[in-house]
Design a protein around this motif. Sequence first.
Motif, PDB file in Angstrom:
ATOM      1  N   GLU A  36       0.851  -1.187   0.000  1.00 36.90           N
ATOM      2  CA  GLU A  36       0.000   0.000   0.000  1.00 36.90           C
ATOM      3  C   GLU A  36       0.885   1.234   0.000  1.00 36.90           C
ATOM      4  OE1 GLU A  36      -4.084  -1.346   2.230  1.00 36.90           O
ATOM      5  OE2 GLU A  36      -2.850   0.228   3.050  1.00 36.90           O
ATOM      6  N   THR A  37       0.643   2.125  -0.934  1.00 38.67           N
ATOM      7  CA  THR A  37       1.429   3.347  -1.011  1.00 38.67           C
ATOM      8  C   THR A  37       0.568   4.589  -0.959  1.00 38.67           C
ATOM      9  OG1 THR A  37       1.381   3.309  -3.432  1.00 38.67           O
ATOM     10  CG2 THR A  37       3.228   2.200  -2.351  1.00 38.67           C
ATOM     11  N   ALA A  38      -0.705   4.480  -1.327  1.00 43.55           N
ATOM     12  CA  ALA A  38      -1.518   5.683  -1.493  1.00 43.55           C
ATOM     13  C   ALA A  38      -1.971   6.265  -0.164  1.00 43.55           C
ATOM     14  CB  ALA A  38      -2.730   5.377  -2.368  1.00 43.55           C
ATOM     15  N   ARG A  39      -2.325   5.417   0.785  1.00 44.58           N
ATOM     16  CA  ARG A  39      -2.907   5.918   2.016  1.00 44.58           C
ATOM     17  C   ARG A  39      -1.835   6.470   2.946  1.00 44.58           C
ATOM     18  NH1 ARG A  39      -6.613   2.061   5.139  1.00 44.58           N
ATOM     19  NH2 ARG A  39      -4.830   0.697   5.055  1.00 44.58           N
ATOM     20  N   GLU A  40      -2.160   7.544   3.634  1.00 43.10           N
ATOM     21  CA  GLU A  40      -1.290   8.046   4.682  1.00 43.10           C
ATOM     22  C   GLU A  40      -1.288   7.062   5.841  1.00 43.10           C
ATOM     23  OE1 GLU A  40      -1.555  12.672   5.076  1.00 43.10           O
ATOM     24  OE2 GLU A  40      -3.567  11.864   4.828  1.00 43.10           O
ATOM     25  N   THR A  41      -0.311   7.184   6.713  1.00 43.04           N
ATOM     26  CA  THR A  41      -0.238   6.300   7.872  1.00 43.04           C
ATOM     27  C   THR A  41      -1.496   6.389   8.714  1.00 43.04           C
ATOM     28  OG1 THR A  41       2.161   6.602   7.892  1.00 43.04           O
ATOM     29  CG2 THR A  41       1.165   5.669   9.864  1.00 43.04           C
ATOM     30  N   ILE A  42      -2.051   7.594   8.872  1.00 36.59           N
ATOM     31  CA  ILE A  42      -3.242   7.769   9.712  1.00 36.59           C
ATOM     32  C   ILE A  42      -4.412   6.940   9.200  1.00 36.59           C
ATOM     33  CG2 ILE A  42      -4.006   9.851   8.475  1.00 36.59           C
ATOM     34  CD1 ILE A  42      -5.064  10.918  11.110  1.00 36.59           C
ATOM     35  N   ALA A  43      -4.519   6.767   7.885  1.00 35.66           N
ATOM     36  CA  ALA A  43      -5.655   6.046   7.317  1.00 35.66           C
ATOM     37  C   ALA A  43      -5.585   4.554   7.578  1.00 35.66           C
ATOM     38  CB  ALA A  43      -5.732   6.304   5.811  1.00 35.66           C
ATOM     39  N   ALA A  44      -4.401   4.049   7.912  1.00 39.70           N
ATOM     40  CA  ALA A  44      -4.243   2.615   8.156  1.00 39.70           C
ATOM     41  C   ALA A  44      -4.474   2.227   9.610  1.00 39.70           C
ATOM     42  CB  ALA A  44      -2.848   2.172   7.726  1.00 39.70           C
ATOM     43  N   VAL A  45      -4.642   3.189  10.497  1.00 37.93           N
ATOM     44  CA  VAL A  45      -4.749   2.898  11.935  1.00 37.93           C
ATOM     45  C   VAL A  45      -6.102   2.299  12.273  1.00 37.93           C
ATOM     46  CG1 VAL A  45      -4.798   3.934  14.235  1.00 37.93           C
ATOM     47  CG2 VAL A  45      -3.099   4.697  12.558  1.00 37.93           C
ATOM     48  N   ASP A  46      -6.098   1.265  13.080  1.00 36.31           N
ATOM     49  CA  ASP A  46      -7.321   0.640  13.599  1.00 36.31           C
ATOM     50  C   ASP A  46      -7.296   0.673  15.131  1.00 36.31           C
ATOM     51  OD1 ASP A  46      -9.471  -0.870  14.335  1.00 36.31           O
ATOM     52  OD2 ASP A  46      -8.800  -2.726  13.396  1.00 36.31           O
ATOM     53  N   PRO A  47      -7.974   1.654  15.757  1.00 31.16           N
ATOM     54  CA  PRO A  47      -7.938   1.755  17.223  1.00 31.16           C
ATOM     55  C   PRO A  47      -8.572   0.584  17.957  1.00 31.16           C
ATOM     56  CG  PRO A  47      -8.576   3.855  16.247  1.00 31.16           C
ATOM     57  CD  PRO A  47      -8.632   2.831  15.154  1.00 31.16           C
ATOM     58  N   PHE A  48      -9.262  -0.321  17.241  1.00 31.24           N
ATOM     59  CA  PHE A  48      -9.844  -1.472  17.920  1.00 31.24           C
ATOM     60  C   PHE A  48      -8.820  -2.573  18.190  1.00 31.24           C
ATOM     61  CE2 PHE A  48     -13.712   0.389  16.063  1.00 31.24           C
ATOM     62  CZ  PHE A  48     -14.505   0.449  17.198  1.00 31.24           C
ATOM     63  N   ILE A  49      -7.667  -2.535  17.536  1.00 28.65           N
ATOM     64  CA  ILE A  49      -6.638  -3.537  17.817  1.00 28.65           C
ATOM     65  C   ILE A  49      -6.211  -3.419  19.281  1.00 28.65           C
ATOM     66  CG2 ILE A  49      -4.248  -4.207  17.341  1.00 28.65           C
ATOM     67  CD1 ILE A  49      -4.700  -3.495  14.438  1.00 28.65           C
ATOM     68  N   GLY A  50      -6.261  -4.535  19.977  1.00 24.99           N
ATOM     69  CA  GLY A  50      -5.879  -4.554  21.389  1.00 24.99           C
ATOM     70  C   GLY A  50      -7.029  -4.389  22.352  1.00 24.99           C
ATOM     71  N   THR A  51      -8.246  -4.122  21.838  1.00 29.91           N
ATOM     72  CA  THR A  51      -9.396  -3.957  22.736  1.00 29.91           C
ATOM     73  C   THR A  51     -10.002  -5.290  23.140  1.00 29.91           C
ATOM     74  OG1 THR A  51     -10.940  -3.712  20.883  1.00 29.91           O
ATOM     75  CG2 THR A  51      -9.952  -1.698  21.762  1.00 29.91           C
ATOM     76  N   GLY A  52      -9.606  -6.358  22.478  1.00 24.58           N
ATOM     77  CA  GLY A  52      -9.993  -7.703  22.878  1.00 24.58           C
ATOM     78  C   GLY A  52      -8.788  -8.431  23.438  1.00 24.58           C
ATOM     79  N   GLY A  53      -8.970  -9.680  23.817  1.00 22.71           N
ATOM     80  CA  GLY A  53      -7.864 -10.430  24.401  1.00 22.71           C
ATOM     81  C   GLY A  53      -7.314  -9.717  25.624  1.00 22.71           C
ATOM     82  N   GLU A  54      -6.004  -9.625  25.721  1.00 25.10           N
ATOM     83  CA  GLU A  54      -5.372  -8.984  26.879  1.00 25.10           C
ATOM     84  C   GLU A  54      -4.562  -7.748  26.484  1.00 25.10           C
ATOM     85  OE1 GLU A  54      -6.371  -9.795  29.662  1.00 25.10           O
ATOM     86  OE2 GLU A  54      -7.269 -11.733  29.166  1.00 25.10           O
ATOM     87  N   GLY A  55      -4.932  -7.097  25.378  1.00 22.26           N
ATOM     88  CA  GLY A  55      -4.224  -5.908  24.950  1.00 22.26           C
ATOM     89  C   GLY A  55      -4.470  -4.696  25.822  1.00 22.26           C
TER      90      GLY A  55
END
Length: 786
Positions: A36-55
């Motif tokens: 992926e080259t087109a999207r800025e770094t901000i567009a790739a962020v997923d704030p839900f990562i780590g909200t499950g399991g023991e993150g």
Amino acid sequence: MNRLDKGPARRGGVRITAAAATIALAAAPVAAQVAETARETIAAVDPFIGTGGEGHTFPGAVAPFGMVQLSPDTDTSCVIRACYAHAAGYRYDDPTIQGFSHTHFSGAGHSDLGDLLVMPVSGDEVPMDPGTAAAPGYRSRFSHAAEQATPGYYAVTLDGPQVRAELTAGTRVGVHRYAFPVGKTAHLVVDLRSSLYNYPGKTLWSGLHLRPDGTLTGFRETRGWAPGRKLFFAMRFSAPLTDHALLDRDPDITYKGFAPPGRGSDALPEKLGRALEARLDFGRLDRPLEVKVALSGVDEAGAVANLDAEPGDFEAVRARATAAWRDALGAVTLEAPAPMKTIVATALYHSLIAPGVWSDADGRWRGPDDQVHLAQGYTQRSTFSLWDTFRAEHPLLTLVQPERTTSDVVNSLIASQRYSPHGILPVWQFAGRETWTMIGYHAVPVIADAYMKGIRGFDADAALDAMVASADYAPYGGLGDYMQRGYVPIDREPEAASKTVEYAFDDWTIARMARALGRVEVAARFDKRAGYWRNSFDGRSGWLRARRSDGTYRIPFDPTAINYGSDYTEGNAWQYSWFMPQDQAGLFRLLGGDAKAIAKLDAMFDYDTSKLDYSHAEDIAGLIGQYIHGNEPSHHVAYLYNYAGAPWRTQERLAQIVASQYKASPDGLSGNDDLGQMSAWLVFTALGFYPVAPGSNEYVIGRPFVSRAQLRLPQGKAFTIVADGLSGTNRYVRAVTLNGKPLDRSYLRDAEIRAGGELRFAMADTPNRTWGTSRAARPFSISTAR
């Protein structure tokens, strides 16, 4: 770090499928390796990562290093579930939202905060208790399909009141926007009783005051993980109140002679107590209700001033938050397959949440002495999980936030030491208060690492004095015995083996900075202490072990045993026998040479743990044999093959770790993120190098996991990392060049990064067993110092 006594996610409205979430990142087929080259770094962020399991991460709205972390709490009860599982307030598999509170830890191994809970209610009945998932009060069910999160923004539809809730945040403010159903009356419940890690008596005192201009202000003092913590707030609304009630839900208690903190005679409260709530009524609204909240650790006047310092409505604050995140995340640009780009971009995001701003807009802040001080020329920070973050989180900030955050951090640590009742640097601090959680004096390597890398903007001699004061504070953690005997005795202090080696590493960083400052006597004293790790290493058995006051090793000895308060801190001999970052070469000699060190490293990763039970230790997660990626003592170990002349083995282990410990889904972190440490490990590893020994000014080269990355540096410079031929099968480094010239050593110097340029990897499907193998090519150790 821990010290406590699933469906698909949505990111920016785009659903992440289960297939994408469970992809084996390091072994993805070539067809999935489209960069992926087109999207800025901000567009790739997923704030839900780590909200499950023991993150233990939260999905809500926060600005980079913001004082406010405005996020949903799905459960704040320690009765219904263990506090540990809800350390961040939100847990992805919970069916209801209790409300939206303004303070949260990102990935901590301990619960606290969750201050000032707000919940919208619609209709004629206004329940004043949250109820349970089975019998809701103001609590509401919700669906992940109606949930959205991006950096600085969160939204969800609450099924009960049929309200669309949106959140955004600035540095010291949080803004709510609630769209109520047409024709129904709108209400807010403000609950000062609610906390994470709640229990009877946690709230010592609180107050609510409705000012003539409609601003609601108040405060709360709590006795939780950090004792005597004070927080103040100011809240304004976009619509006038039609009615209100300020309630004390514990009216049988009478309070006499209490002077509320931080309040002047012109702002007397309408309600004081230990169980306060507000019911705020707005009638029928023809547009969404906006609620703007500012926090302060000083007083209500400070909260009002912080509210005024960040003007504008919801959209204005959201626009500033997005711009701030775009700039902060823009420090690293990434090209990688979509799942990998998501987990690395999100890791960078999580690395930029703490340490958070703690001083008010006017520079005032409340210190560890509970007094108000003034930060001049810098912004006071707090939330220091230093046992975790000295390893990779703070070294990462020296690269991606060198001019602002790192100098603020060092000034904040020095100021905290100056006003500490004990005269030492923070250990685990938040809201300016010390918790005394974990071991070591790991503010020391944070300061030394910054100074050795050329970061200035603080008084270096005052910093070194603060470091020495902490290292010489005899009452702390067996330091008196450590200074006298050269080790911490287990019959006088728990976790003695871990303390001995962690103190020795911290001491080495003091020596490094003292020598750079020309303070040779200090350097000589702490150089000697840096070798004290040897005093707890049993050369006969090949293990780090705890010793008694009489010099004997404690028996019985089991290198697999993990028990709190025993010989080791959140680990066992398998992890801690490798913690000599300043002298891995010296350790390998004690183990009998490179071949035996490699064999022992392999034995660690390949250990059969099927018959071991670590369920009593909540933080022991992400096991690969006896390598425990979900907790910090293991984090440098995969890189140690380089010190034995076998960098291709590091490359193999890193592929194993990344594929099994990270993924683009809510349960995508194998353990607590610990205020960004788990995430910073991944950012460094994805770039291809890691700071095994902060303070050495070296990074150990591993292998990259992104095809291209660029670090934005001060003065318009950039450092680019390129991985030619990277794929799931091409996981080995065939050759490395730096600025077009062959790089035959397995480490990179910090100055080489800061100068700007290009680090290029040629990847292959078979190991290169000659690159980086000579003794001169190996990373820094005291025993082989160049």
